[in-house]
Motif scaffolding. Structure first.
Motif, mmCIF file in Angstrom:
data_model
loop_
_atom_site.group_PDB
_atom_site.id
_atom_site.type_symbol
_atom_site.label_atom_id
_atom_site.label_comp_id
_atom_site.label_asym_id
_atom_site.label_seq_id
_atom_site.Cartn_x
_atom_site.Cartn_y
_atom_site.Cartn_z
ATOM 1 N N ASP A 32 0.868 -1.181 0.000
ATOM 2 C CA ASP A 32 0.000 0.000 0.000
ATOM 3 C C ASP A 32 0.906 1.234 0.000
ATOM 4 O O ASP A 32 2.131 1.105 -0.151
ATOM 5 N N VAL A 58 1.933 3.042 2.335
ATOM 6 C CA VAL A 58 2.920 3.006 3.422
ATOM 7 C C VAL A 58 4.132 2.177 3.012
ATOM 8 O O VAL A 58 5.281 2.626 3.111
ATOM 9 N N THR A 59 3.899 0.960 2.535
ATOM 10 C CA THR A 59 5.038 0.074 2.216
ATOM 11 C C THR A 59 5.839 0.622 1.041
ATOM 12 O O THR A 59 7.064 0.513 1.012
ATOM 13 N N ILE A 116 7.955 3.487 2.302
ATOM 14 C CA ILE A 116 9.108 3.010 3.089
ATOM 15 C C ILE A 116 10.259 2.628 2.140
ATOM 16 O O ILE A 116 11.418 2.979 2.365
ATOM 17 N N GLU A 117 9.934 1.933 1.052
ATOM 18 C CA GLU A 117 10.992 1.557 0.088
ATOM 19 C C GLU A 117 11.612 2.801 -0.543
ATOM 20 O O GLU A 117 12.823 2.888 -0.735
ATOM 21 N N PRO A 134 -3.752 4.522 3.665
ATOM 22 C CA PRO A 134 -4.381 3.297 4.174
ATOM 23 C C PRO A 134 -5.405 3.566 5.282
ATOM 24 O O PRO A 134 -6.386 2.858 5.415
ATOM 25 N N TYR A 135 -5.152 4.591 6.075
ATOM 26 C CA TYR A 135 -6.100 4.990 7.124
ATOM 27 C C TYR A 135 -6.747 6.318 6.732
ATOM 28 O O TYR A 135 -6.044 7.231 6.282
ATOM 29 N N ILE A 181 4.160 6.155 10.320
ATOM 30 C CA ILE A 181 4.555 4.747 10.119
ATOM 31 C C ILE A 181 5.861 4.707 9.321
ATOM 32 O O ILE A 181 6.791 3.965 9.655
ATOM 33 N N ALA A 201 8.114 7.163 9.014
ATOM 34 C CA ALA A 201 9.199 7.737 9.819
ATOM 35 C C ALA A 201 9.700 6.722 10.850
ATOM 36 O O ALA A 201 10.908 6.605 11.090
ATOM 37 N N GLU A 202 8.777 5.964 11.447
ATOM 38 C CA GLU A 202 9.157 4.936 12.431
ATOM 39 C C GLU A 202 9.950 3.807 11.759
ATOM 40 O O GLU A 202 10.964 3.336 12.285
ATOM 41 N N ALA A 203 9.494 3.398 10.570
ATOM 42 C CA ALA A 203 10.145 2.281 9.870
ATOM 43 C C ALA A 203 11.568 2.625 9.440
ATOM 44 O O ALA A 203 12.438 1.756 9.418
ATOM 45 N N ALA A 226 13.510 4.728 11.007
ATOM 46 C CA ALA A 226 14.243 5.149 12.215
ATOM 47 C C ALA A 226 14.508 6.657 12.249
ATOM 48 O O ALA A 226 15.562 7.097 12.717
ATOM 49 N N ALA A 227 13.559 7.448 11.762
ATOM 50 C CA ALA A 227 13.703 8.911 11.824
ATOM 51 C C ALA A 227 13.022 9.492 13.053
ATOM 52 O O ALA A 227 13.197 10.674 13.361
ATOM 53 N N THR A 228 12.242 8.692 13.761
ATOM 54 C CA THR A 228 11.509 9.152 14.945
ATOM 55 C C THR A 228 12.436 9.262 16.155
ATOM 56 O O THR A 228 13.486 8.626 16.162
#
Lengths: 135, 347
Positions: free
Chosen positions: B50, B52-53, B56-57, B84-85, B93, B95-97, B99-101
């Motif tokens: 989606d 998000v994924t 992330i890539e 997605p939401y 999501i 940023a967390e994936a 590691a920027a958070t």
């Protein structure tokens, strides 16, 4: 739907974040509070690079309800370059395209959804390495 | 519009899902003439992909090219119309994936197909004002076309992201940008609707062409440039025809357009469209090349950018997959698998 349980683990699943023993340097995934090799309690976060080889795999044709959209899919035992062996779904390739010894890389994908109104759980899967050359 | 501090693209990353459906296959299912389809094929996200994924890539590829630590990013902004939401940020999501958070600004941006270029323009301002050293803007979509609608032939998945930083560290310097918007109802999706509606031919002249032309001309007027000053130009590509036509009207010859025109092979990736075309040009450009890029989003508006490539492109380009390599990584699927992957079949 267990939101806190998912939330507690999500960062480790998004990033393939394991642990490294501060005493004997053993790397573990999933994260360990106690080193499985030397029993030290001094373990710290360790981000695995997400590369490895398929050691074995199987084809899933009767998955649990939450994985039905993805069926059929392969699940593999993957030997990560840092040492740990993990079990993960394979994506972007079907079982007939896989071989033992194949190089794979981690990607963050949708693992499951709690129906239409629940949370979406993302986590690690592996795929055959995307080979690229520049024009 | 120029920021106080000169900025540029420090790194860029792209991602396109591997599945493709041919336009002739969609025409076969709906009984349309296969000779009148708008493009060759479009990308389709896999069942576990989606926005998000894909983002992330894109972000991971952009970080590889930039060579910076994720914690150095002070913004992770995602432009998309396929969140997605409905309520809950896509950007947190991502940023967390990567590691920027947690000390990072994260937000989702919305402006149909212009949402991605908006994030880039905001990053220019964020870094250009001195509030941040690096900011990441991503345009991504898993676009939905209603079954049998004209948009079903082109609504695709993919995107591109740009890490903006100081021009001294940049592989391409952003000379200036301009935005041009009006209230034009050419395409929309109401709350709780699965598919968008559009104004058919109204999406052309008063919408796409008016905004792309006025925005592009305004930027060239501001800089005192003309099409001859640019080596490449990219325009939002909802199909193959529109960007070629608008380039002709503006005076850009076809040979300056073709390297950035990727919609015939992957479709319209909406918020990712112009940004993917720009990445495709960066993949082959050399020091000193000047690039013109104009996005378009329904509703409606455009952002134009004037960009000059630096010598740093040579060291960073090969650190992540090119647009071409993702275009060539393809698996053709039929309409039945497409319907399953896009959840048009409910289980």
């Amino acid at each position: 739907m267990n939101v806190p349980r998912h939330w507690r683990e999500q960062v480790r699943r998004y990033r393939l974040l394991g642990s490294k023993c501060c005493d004997c340097e053993e790397i573990s995934f999933p994260y360990r509070l106690v080193c499985p090799k030397c029993r030290s309690r001094k373990c710290e976060d360790y981000a695995l690079i997400g590369k490895g080889k398929i050691l074995s795999f199987t084809d899933i044709n009767s998955p649990p309800q939450e994985h039905k959209y993805n069926m059929p899919y392969a699940v593999a035992l993957i030997g990560l370059v840092e040492g740990p062996i993990i079990t993960a779904q394979i994506t972007d390739a079907r079982a007939e395209e896989l071989e033992i010894g194949m190089d794979v890389e981690m990607v963050t994908r949708k693992i499951m959804e709690y129906n239409e109104d629940g949370i979406i759980c993302y986590g690690y899967k592996f795929r055959p390495i995307v080979k690229y050359a520049h024009p | 519009m120029k920021p106080n501090k000169s900025v540029g693209i420090v790194g860029y990353g792209v991602y396109i899902p591997k599945y493709r459906i041919q336009n002739t296959e969609i025409a076969r299912v709906w009984g349309n003439d296969p000779n009148l389809v708008p493009i060759r094929e479009k990308s389709v996200p896999g069942s576990d992909e989606d926005s998000v994924t894909i983002a992330i890539e894109i972000a991971r590829n952009a970080l590889k090219r930039a060579g910076i630590e994720p914690k150095d990013l002070k913004a992770v902004w995602i432009g998309t119309e396929s969140k997605p939401y409905a309520v809950k940020p896509t950007s947190t999501i991502v940023a967390e994936a990567i590691a920027a958070t947690p000390f990072v600004n994260a937000a989702d941006w919305e402006f149909a197909c212009k949402a991605g270029s908006e994030t880039v323009q905001a990053c220019i301002a964020y870094v250009g004002s001195g509030m941040a050293n690096y900011a990441l803007g991503i345009g991504v979509d898993t676009a939905q076309g209603s079954p049998s609608d004209a948009l079903e032939y082109t609504a695709a998945a993919g995107g591109a992201g740009y890490i903006i930083g100081s021009s001294k560290e940049s592989l391409a310097v952003i000379e200036s940008s301009v935005s041009y918007v009006t209230d034009t109802p050419d395409f929309w999706r109401r709350q709780h609707e699965h598919y968008p509606k559009h104004g058919n031919r109204f999406t052309g002249e008063p919408s796409y062409f008016k905004h792309v032309i006025n925005c592009s001309e305004a930027l060239m007027d501001e800089l005192g440039t003309n099409p001859e000053d640019y080596d490449y130009a990219i325009f939002h590509q909802p199909n193959r025809k529109f960007p070629l036509e608008v380039a002709k009207i503006l005076g850009f010859p076809k040979e300056k357009i073709m390297d950035g025109l990727i919609s015939p092979y992957i479709g319209n990736t909406y918020a990712g469209s112009a940004l993917l075309g720009l990445a495709s040009v960066l993949d082959i450009s050399k020091e000193g090349d000047r690039i013109f890029c104009t996005s378009y989003g329904s509703g409606a508006g455009s952002d134009s950018f004037s960009i000059e490539v630096t010598d740093k492109i040579n060291d960073r380009r090969a650190n992540a997959p090119s647009v071409k390599s993702y275009i060539e990584r393809r698996e053709e699927i039929d309409y039945a698998r497409y319907a399953r992957y896009r959840k048009k079949i409910r289980m």
